[in-house]
Scaffold this motif. Structure first.
Motif, PDB file in Angstrom:
ATOM      1  N   ARG A 118       0.862  -1.184   0.000  1.00 24.16           N
ATOM      2  CA  ARG A 118       0.000   0.000   0.000  1.00 24.16           C
ATOM      3  C   ARG A 118       0.889   1.222   0.000  1.00 24.16           C
ATOM      4  NH1 ARG A 118      -0.578   1.885   5.388  1.00 24.16           N
ATOM      5  NH2 ARG A 118      -2.713   2.610   5.017  1.00 24.16           N
ATOM      6  N   SER A 120       2.110   4.688   1.793  1.00 21.76           N
ATOM      7  CA  SER A 120       2.105   5.257   3.136  1.00 21.76           C
ATOM      8  C   SER A 120       3.081   6.421   3.215  1.00 21.76           C
ATOM      9  CB  SER A 120       2.460   4.205   4.197  1.00 21.76           C
ATOM     10  OG  SER A 120       3.724   3.632   3.950  1.00 21.76           O
ATOM     11  N   VAL A 122       5.141   7.958   6.402  1.00 25.50           N
ATOM     12  CA  VAL A 122       5.437   7.596   7.788  1.00 25.50           C
ATOM     13  C   VAL A 122       6.450   8.577   8.360  1.00 25.50           C
ATOM     14  CG1 VAL A 122       6.241   5.756   9.312  1.00 25.50           C
ATOM     15  CG2 VAL A 122       5.084   5.169   7.172  1.00 25.50           C
ATOM     16  N   CYS A 134       8.970  -1.623   2.059  1.00 30.15           N
ATOM     17  CA  CYS A 134       8.888  -0.664   0.957  1.00 30.15           C
ATOM     18  C   CYS A 134       9.685  -1.182  -0.232  1.00 30.15           C
ATOM     19  CB  CYS A 134       9.458   0.701   1.361  1.00 30.15           C
ATOM     20  SG  CYS A 134       8.714   1.431   2.828  1.00 30.15           S
ATOM     21  N   LYS A 171      -6.373   7.227   3.859  1.00 29.25           N
ATOM     22  CA  LYS A 171      -6.311   6.456   5.105  1.00 29.25           C
ATOM     23  C   LYS A 171      -6.130   4.972   4.839  1.00 29.25           C
ATOM     24  CE  LYS A 171      -8.796   5.731   9.469  1.00 29.25           C
ATOM     25  NZ  LYS A 171     -10.014   6.088  10.259  1.00 29.25           N
ATOM     26  N   GLY A 173      -4.583   3.692   2.300  1.00 33.67           N
ATOM     27  CA  GLY A 173      -3.337   3.445   1.591  1.00 33.67           C
ATOM     28  C   GLY A 173      -3.498   3.015   0.149  1.00 33.67           C
ATOM     29  N   ASP A 202      -2.209  11.615   5.828  1.00 34.07           N
ATOM     30  CA  ASP A 202      -0.788  11.919   6.001  1.00 34.07           C
ATOM     31  C   ASP A 202      -0.254  12.479   4.692  1.00 34.07           C
ATOM     32  OD1 ASP A 202      -0.050  10.613   8.750  1.00 34.07           O
ATOM     33  OD2 ASP A 202      -1.183   9.068   7.683  1.00 34.07           O
TER      34      ASP A 202
END
Length: 235
Positions: A118, A120, A122, A134, A171, A173, A202
């Motif tokens: 997904r 993200s 972070v 990743c 949210k 991803g 994010d």
């Protein structure tokens, strides 16, 4: 049958329209979207170990495939090497940086954009404690949106204006939005666009002033001086 084929082609062209323009508080924003399953990658060096430096060399290296769209994807040194963490096709080329420091990159919290199962974004110190898997990753900073909250250093009335670009994720991803402001904005307004207009939980700042976007479908060719890490969708 001819009309069926034409209809399917039209639907395919519509589905391929990944980039658009939106206006937020009178500021035009160019927005490119990636969905789970898209061939989204990071690019830094060619087969000879030399930095691509721009979108044209990446596009030519992909032939007969092509870039659908691309943008610069994180801060870099004068030799075009990444300032922070950089992972390409599972191989780490530069390590994570968690200390504070001068400039936007060192304005903690900063973060990492990760392409794995997904999408993200972070926060870097959280990434160090519990790194996600990743296939591709690029560190930059500052964070724009952190679990729905704006970076604590941003001020709505700041007169620090610049062309800016960054990435935000949904949210779940499954969606990532890549944004370039087409007029100068401060951090607060740019971050609020991700949160309030796109719904990103994010978001991460990539860079400013050097920000570039290759998106032919909306008339952006992304020419200019050499850049470091590049993110883009491959056809």
């Amino acid at each position: 049958m001819r009309w069926l084929v034409l209809g399917l082609l039209a639907l395919a062209q519509e589905a391929a329209a990944d980039c658009t323009r939106m206006t937020f508080e009178d500021v035009p924003m160019a927005v490119c979207e990636a969905k789970a399953g898209d061939d989204l990658r990071l690019f830094l060096k060619d087969a000879n170990g030399q930095p691509y430096g721009g979108f044209g060399p990446v596009d030519r290296a992909l032939a007969p495939r092509r870039l659908v769209w691309a943008m610069n994807a994180g801060m870099y040194q004068p030799d075009l090497s990444p300032v922070g963490l950089y992972i390409e096709d599972g191989v780490q080329a530069h390590g994570l940086v968690t200390r504070d420091g001068p400039g936007n990159f060192g304005l903690l919290p900063n973060g990492v954009f990760c392409i794995g199962k997904r999408f993200s974004v972070v926060e870097s110190r959280a990434f160090k404690v519990d790194p996600p898997e990743c296939r591709y990753a690029s560190q930059s900073g500052p964070m724009l949106v952190i679990e729905g909250a704006l970076h604590p250093s941003f001020k709505p009335d700041s007169d620090s204006l610049n062309i800016r670009n960054g990435v935000g994720v949904s949210k779940d991803g499954k969606t990532a939005w890549f944004v370039l402001s087409e007029q100068r904005v401060n951090f607060d307004r740019f971050a609020r666009f991700f949160r309030d207009a796109l719904g990103a939980r994010d978001a991460l700042y990539f860079d400013g002033s050097i920000s570039r976007l290759y998106a032919p479908e909306i008339g952006r060719q992304g020419g200019g001086f050499a850049i470091g890490p590049i993110v883009g969708v491959v056809e």
